[in-house]
Motif scaffolding. Sequence first.
Motif, PDB file in Angstrom:
ATOM      1  N   THR A 122       0.804  -1.296   0.096  1.00  0.00           N
ATOM      2  CA  THR A 122      -0.016  -0.175   0.112  1.00  0.00           C
ATOM      3  C   THR A 122       0.827   1.107  -0.164  1.00  0.00           C
ATOM      4  OG1 THR A 122      -1.929  -1.173   1.202  1.00  0.00           O
ATOM      5  CG2 THR A 122      -1.781   1.142   1.095  1.00  0.00           C
ATOM      6  N   ILE A 123       1.929   1.389   0.779  1.00  0.00           N
ATOM      7  CA  ILE A 123       2.853   2.704   0.848  1.00  0.00           C
ATOM      8  C   ILE A 123       3.473   2.806  -0.455  1.00  0.00           C
ATOM      9  CG2 ILE A 123       4.954   3.504   1.890  1.00  0.00           C
ATOM     10  CD1 ILE A 123       4.394   2.119   4.549  1.00  0.00           C
ATOM     11  N   VAL A 124       4.118   1.698  -0.938  1.00  0.00           N
ATOM     12  CA  VAL A 124       4.824   1.989  -2.217  1.00  0.00           C
ATOM     13  C   VAL A 124       3.768   2.251  -3.351  1.00  0.00           C
ATOM     14  CG1 VAL A 124       6.078   0.553  -4.016  1.00  0.00           C
ATOM     15  CG2 VAL A 124       6.524   0.132  -1.627  1.00  0.00           C
ATOM     16  N   PHE A 125       2.671   1.622  -3.614  1.00  0.00           N
ATOM     17  CA  PHE A 125       1.806   1.648  -4.561  1.00  0.00           C
ATOM     18  C   PHE A 125       1.095   3.316  -4.464  1.00  0.00           C
ATOM     19  CE2 PHE A 125      -0.030  -2.615  -6.245  1.00  0.00           C
ATOM     20  CZ  PHE A 125       1.307  -2.909  -6.378  1.00  0.00           C
ATOM     21  N   ASN A 126       0.705   3.718  -3.081  1.00  0.00           N
ATOM     22  CA  ASN A 126       0.210   5.083  -2.897  1.00  0.00           C
ATOM     23  C   ASN A 126       1.461   6.109  -3.542  1.00  0.00           C
ATOM     24  OD1 ASN A 126      -2.110   4.115  -1.773  1.00  0.00           O
ATOM     25  ND2 ASN A 126      -1.274   4.336   0.415  1.00  0.00           N
ATOM     26  N   PHE A 127       2.537   6.068  -3.158  1.00  0.00           N
ATOM     27  CA  PHE A 127       3.363   6.806  -3.549  1.00  0.00           C
ATOM     28  C   PHE A 127       3.791   7.035  -5.074  1.00  0.00           C
ATOM     29  CE2 PHE A 127       4.871   7.270   0.740  1.00  0.00           C
ATOM     30  CZ  PHE A 127       4.936   8.419   1.094  1.00  0.00           C
ATOM     31  N   ILE A 128       3.529   5.742  -5.706  1.00  0.00           N
ATOM     32  CA  ILE A 128       3.729   5.683  -7.162  1.00  0.00           C
ATOM     33  C   ILE A 128       2.598   6.331  -7.898  1.00  0.00           C
ATOM     34  CG2 ILE A 128       3.875   3.792  -9.244  1.00  0.00           C
ATOM     35  CD1 ILE A 128       5.676   2.349  -7.260  1.00  0.00           C
ATOM     36  N   LEU A 129       1.294   5.770  -7.275  1.00  0.00           N
ATOM     37  CA  LEU A 129       0.217   6.494  -7.868  1.00  0.00           C
ATOM     38  C   LEU A 129      -0.327   7.985  -7.538  1.00  0.00           C
ATOM     39  CD1 LEU A 129      -2.194   3.562  -6.770  1.00  0.00           C
ATOM     40  CD2 LEU A 129      -1.528   4.068  -8.955  1.00  0.00           C
TER      41      LEU A 129
ATOM     42  N   THR B  21     -10.368  -1.820 -13.996  1.00  0.00           N
ATOM     43  CA  THR B  21      -9.364  -2.143 -14.838  1.00  0.00           C
ATOM     44  C   THR B  21      -8.309  -3.042 -14.000  1.00  0.00           C
ATOM     45  OG1 THR B  21      -9.663  -0.885 -16.559  1.00  0.00           O
ATOM     46  CG2 THR B  21      -7.445  -2.019 -16.608  1.00  0.00           C
ATOM     47  N   GLY B  22      -8.077  -1.987 -12.832  1.00  0.00           N
ATOM     48  CA  GLY B  22      -6.893  -2.394 -11.865  1.00  0.00           C
ATOM     49  C   GLY B  22      -7.415  -3.800 -10.910  1.00  0.00           C
ATOM     50  N   ILE B  23      -8.775  -3.684 -10.579  1.00  0.00           N
ATOM     51  CA  ILE B  23      -8.980  -4.842  -9.880  1.00  0.00           C
ATOM     52  C   ILE B  23      -9.009  -6.329 -10.571  1.00  0.00           C
ATOM     53  CG2 ILE B  23     -11.398  -4.758 -10.073  1.00  0.00           C
ATOM     54  CD1 ILE B  23     -11.753  -5.227  -6.982  1.00  0.00           C
TER      55      ILE B  23
ATOM     56  N   GLY C  48       1.305  -1.169 -15.135  1.00  0.00           N
ATOM     57  CA  GLY C  48       2.371  -1.649 -14.259  1.00  0.00           C
ATOM     58  C   GLY C  48       2.117  -1.833 -12.871  1.00  0.00           C
ATOM     59  N   VAL C  49       1.475  -0.801 -12.399  1.00  0.00           N
ATOM     60  CA  VAL C  49       1.294  -0.784 -10.841  1.00  0.00           C
ATOM     61  C   VAL C  49       0.263  -2.195 -10.566  1.00  0.00           C
ATOM     62  CG1 VAL C  49       0.276   0.361  -8.994  1.00  0.00           C
ATOM     63  CG2 VAL C  49       1.529   1.791 -10.721  1.00  0.00           C
ATOM     64  N   TRP C  50      -0.774  -2.256 -11.443  1.00  0.00           N
ATOM     65  CA  TRP C  50      -1.627  -3.301 -11.133  1.00  0.00           C
ATOM     66  C   TRP C  50      -1.188  -4.524 -11.375  1.00  0.00           C
ATOM     67  CZ3 TRP C  50      -4.258   0.005  -8.775  1.00  0.00           C
ATOM     68  CH2 TRP C  50      -4.957   1.193  -9.381  1.00  0.00           C
ATOM     69  N   SER C  51      -0.278  -4.880 -12.172  1.00  0.00           N
ATOM     70  CA  SER C  51       0.422  -6.051 -12.664  1.00  0.00           C
ATOM     71  C   SER C  51       1.427  -6.625 -11.660  1.00  0.00           C
ATOM     72  CB  SER C  51       0.890  -6.174 -14.006  1.00  0.00           C
ATOM     73  OG  SER C  51       1.727  -5.231 -14.288  1.00  0.00           O
ATOM     74  N   SER C  52       2.038  -5.531 -10.917  1.00  0.00           N
ATOM     75  CA  SER C  52       3.147  -5.728  -9.787  1.00  0.00           C
ATOM     76  C   SER C  52       2.854  -7.100  -8.841  1.00  0.00           C
ATOM     77  CB  SER C  52       3.589  -4.594  -9.222  1.00  0.00           C
ATOM     78  OG  SER C  52       3.939  -3.551  -9.931  1.00  0.00           O
ATOM     79  N   PHE C  53       1.708  -7.185  -8.202  1.00  0.00           N
ATOM     80  CA  PHE C  53       0.973  -8.122  -7.346  1.00  0.00           C
ATOM     81  C   PHE C  53       1.424  -9.480  -8.187  1.00  0.00           C
ATOM     82  CE2 PHE C  53      -2.428 -10.599  -5.704  1.00  0.00           C
ATOM     83  CZ  PHE C  53      -1.503 -10.916  -4.585  1.00  0.00           C
ATOM     84  N   PHE C  54       0.831  -9.757  -9.315  1.00  0.00           N
ATOM     85  CA  PHE C  54       0.793 -11.080  -9.990  1.00  0.00           C
ATOM     86  C   PHE C  54       2.501 -11.194 -10.345  1.00  0.00           C
ATOM     87  CE2 PHE C  54       1.333 -13.142 -14.278  1.00  0.00           C
ATOM     88  CZ  PHE C  54       0.614 -14.284 -14.098  1.00  0.00           C
TER      89      PHE C  54
ATOM     90  N   LEU D 235       8.582  -1.012  -8.484  1.00  0.00           N
ATOM     91  CA  LEU D 235       9.353  -0.041  -8.886  1.00  0.00           C
ATOM     92  C   LEU D 235       9.655   0.078 -10.420  1.00  0.00           C
ATOM     93  CD1 LEU D 235      11.622   0.498  -6.049  1.00  0.00           C
ATOM     94  CD2 LEU D 235       9.995   2.022  -6.288  1.00  0.00           C
ATOM     95  N   ILE D 236       9.746  -1.266 -10.903  1.00  0.00           N
ATOM     96  CA  ILE D 236      10.209  -1.230 -12.603  1.00  0.00           C
ATOM     97  C   ILE D 236       8.998  -1.349 -13.397  1.00  0.00           C
ATOM     98  CG2 ILE D 236      11.138  -2.810 -14.202  1.00  0.00           C
ATOM     99  CD1 ILE D 236      12.973  -3.978 -11.857  1.00  0.00           C
ATOM    100  N   LEU D 237       7.898  -2.061 -13.197  1.00  0.00           N
ATOM    101  CA  LEU D 237       6.806  -2.043 -14.173  1.00  0.00           C
ATOM    102  C   LEU D 237       6.250  -1.013 -14.509  1.00  0.00           C
ATOM    103  CD1 LEU D 237       5.296  -5.602 -13.158  1.00  0.00           C
ATOM    104  CD2 LEU D 237       7.062  -5.023 -15.163  1.00  0.00           C
ATOM    105  N   PRO D 238       5.982   0.128 -13.594  1.00  0.00           N
ATOM    106  CA  PRO D 238       5.241   1.381 -13.970  1.00  0.00           C
ATOM    107  C   PRO D 238       5.977   2.160 -14.869  1.00  0.00           C
ATOM    108  CG  PRO D 238       4.898   0.872 -11.462  1.00  0.00           C
ATOM    109  CD  PRO D 238       5.868  -0.145 -12.029  1.00  0.00           C
ATOM    110  N   LYS D 239       7.405   2.185 -14.845  1.00  0.00           N
ATOM    111  CA  LYS D 239       8.068   2.950 -15.835  1.00  0.00           C
ATOM    112  C   LYS D 239       8.001   2.283 -16.945  1.00  0.00           C
ATOM    113  CE  LYS D 239      11.669   4.063 -12.033  1.00  0.00           C
ATOM    114  NZ  LYS D 239      13.174   3.902 -11.686  1.00  0.00           N
ATOM    115  N   ILE D 240       7.769   1.375 -17.208  1.00  0.00           N
ATOM    116  CA  ILE D 240       7.313   0.706 -18.611  1.00  0.00           C
ATOM    117  C   ILE D 240       5.964   0.764 -19.022  1.00  0.00           C
ATOM    118  CG2 ILE D 240       7.687  -1.578 -20.137  1.00  0.00           C
ATOM    119  CD1 ILE D 240       9.929  -2.491 -17.935  1.00  0.00           C
ATOM    120  N   PHE D 241       5.111   0.459 -17.995  1.00  0.00           N
ATOM    121  CA  PHE D 241       3.582   0.269 -18.447  1.00  0.00           C
ATOM    122  C   PHE D 241       2.688   1.222 -18.061  1.00  0.00           C
ATOM    123  CE2 PHE D 241       5.595  -4.085 -18.693  1.00  0.00           C
ATOM    124  CZ  PHE D 241       5.405  -4.141 -20.057  1.00  0.00           C
ATOM    125  N   GLY D 242       3.240   2.209 -17.080  1.00  0.00           N
ATOM    126  CA  GLY D 242       2.443   3.182 -16.578  1.00  0.00           C
ATOM    127  C   GLY D 242       1.495   2.558 -15.433  1.00  0.00           C
TER     128      GLY D 242
END
Length: 429
Positions: free
Chosen positions: A244-251, A347-349, A405-411, A395-402
């Motif tokens: 939650t902390i990591v995703f919050n700051f990225i979002l 989309t995210g869920i 990338g945040v939503w797919s990090s868990f998977f 930290l990596i995937l959102p830089k590539i997929f926006g």
Amino acid sequence: MIEKKLRGYILPNILATTGTSCYVLADTVFISMAEGANGITGLNLVLPVFAITYAIGAMIGIGSATKYTLLKSLGDKKTSDKYFSNSFIWSLLFGLPFLILGIFAPDAVLRILGADEVIEAVTHTYTRIILCFSPFFMLNFTFTAFVRNDNSPRIAMAATLISGIFNIIFDYVLMFPLGMGMAGAALATGISPVVSICICMVHYLSKKNNIRFCLTPPSFKRLLLSFSLGLVAFVGEISNGIITIVFNFILLSLVGNIAVAAYGVIANSALVGVAMLNGVSQGLQPVASETYGKGNKKDLKKIYLYSLSVSMIIAGILVALVTAFAPNIITAFNNENSDILADYAVTGIRVYFIGFIPAAFNIIMAGFYSATGRGRESSLIAISRGIAAIIVFALILPKIFGIMGVWSSFFAAEMFTAILCIILMRKTF
């Protein structure tokens, strides 16, 4: 017979852990009705506080209860009896700093978690009350874990479910008829573990109780031994806060508060799924620990396969339901009917919940290793899925997929950990 005994533990634990997750879910629904997107954003920023207190309480309580069961199965009653009092005292000691923060510095906690002035104003009282009740959140894990491991899983289940129902009912009563808003939601959530502890006392005061409170000073050595077996439970809880902390700051950097609100809906929904899988993991623990202590390898493998099958079925149902009903789920939290929030969250869920398939496998593996005294393997799995891998991919995937990338990090993190589990399995079965 072993499957029947296992069902007697797993089902009550699934119901109990799911009931616990409904605390925050109920807050989310009612807060969205009372405060809208700002309220959900504020609640999501406070989620790490829940995660930290739950994680510490789970590591001490569940770890101590696991050690208690292992020692009891080996016939060491004198040593096993000391773990309940040790868990009780250390839970209180770890809860005191949170209580102090709640009294003197709730706003500082909110600012550290990324709240701006608007969100801070909405969430100030909620944060203060939750922090002040932190010792009870931690103690509740000790009371329920020892009751469950002392052959009373139904009382532990009843304690958690009734306290969850209490929380949901009084969320509504305090927030709306009494007009207390988010302060009412915090009070209902804070009092609920007290209700759970009181129900657990039914067992501790009964003739069936085998647990004794020993008047001995808290032992740091016993705490560390409990930590090694409770680390899976710790990471299982803390991972929600870290993610939650990591995703919050990225979002916040990608989109802003509305994306955090969308993630708040996803995160709170995901808590229910994680809780159900943790219920299977915690349910197998007393049976696996006792079987391991007796050296019965054949039954031990049956426990693992049965638990894994149950968790995979749960994960499959969760993914199917979320895929089919994502818009309906998001609508329940979107009281302001924000199209932007709905677009992000639907989309995210759907993407996020696909991660529950490998997560089911990972959670059972970690729980099984912990229950059988293999703290190193269980810790490696837990730290990978709950801390290391998820942070790296987030930290990596959102830089590539926006934002996708945040939503797919868990998977991605769960798949990486599943590969790690397969490597470890080759040395186990």
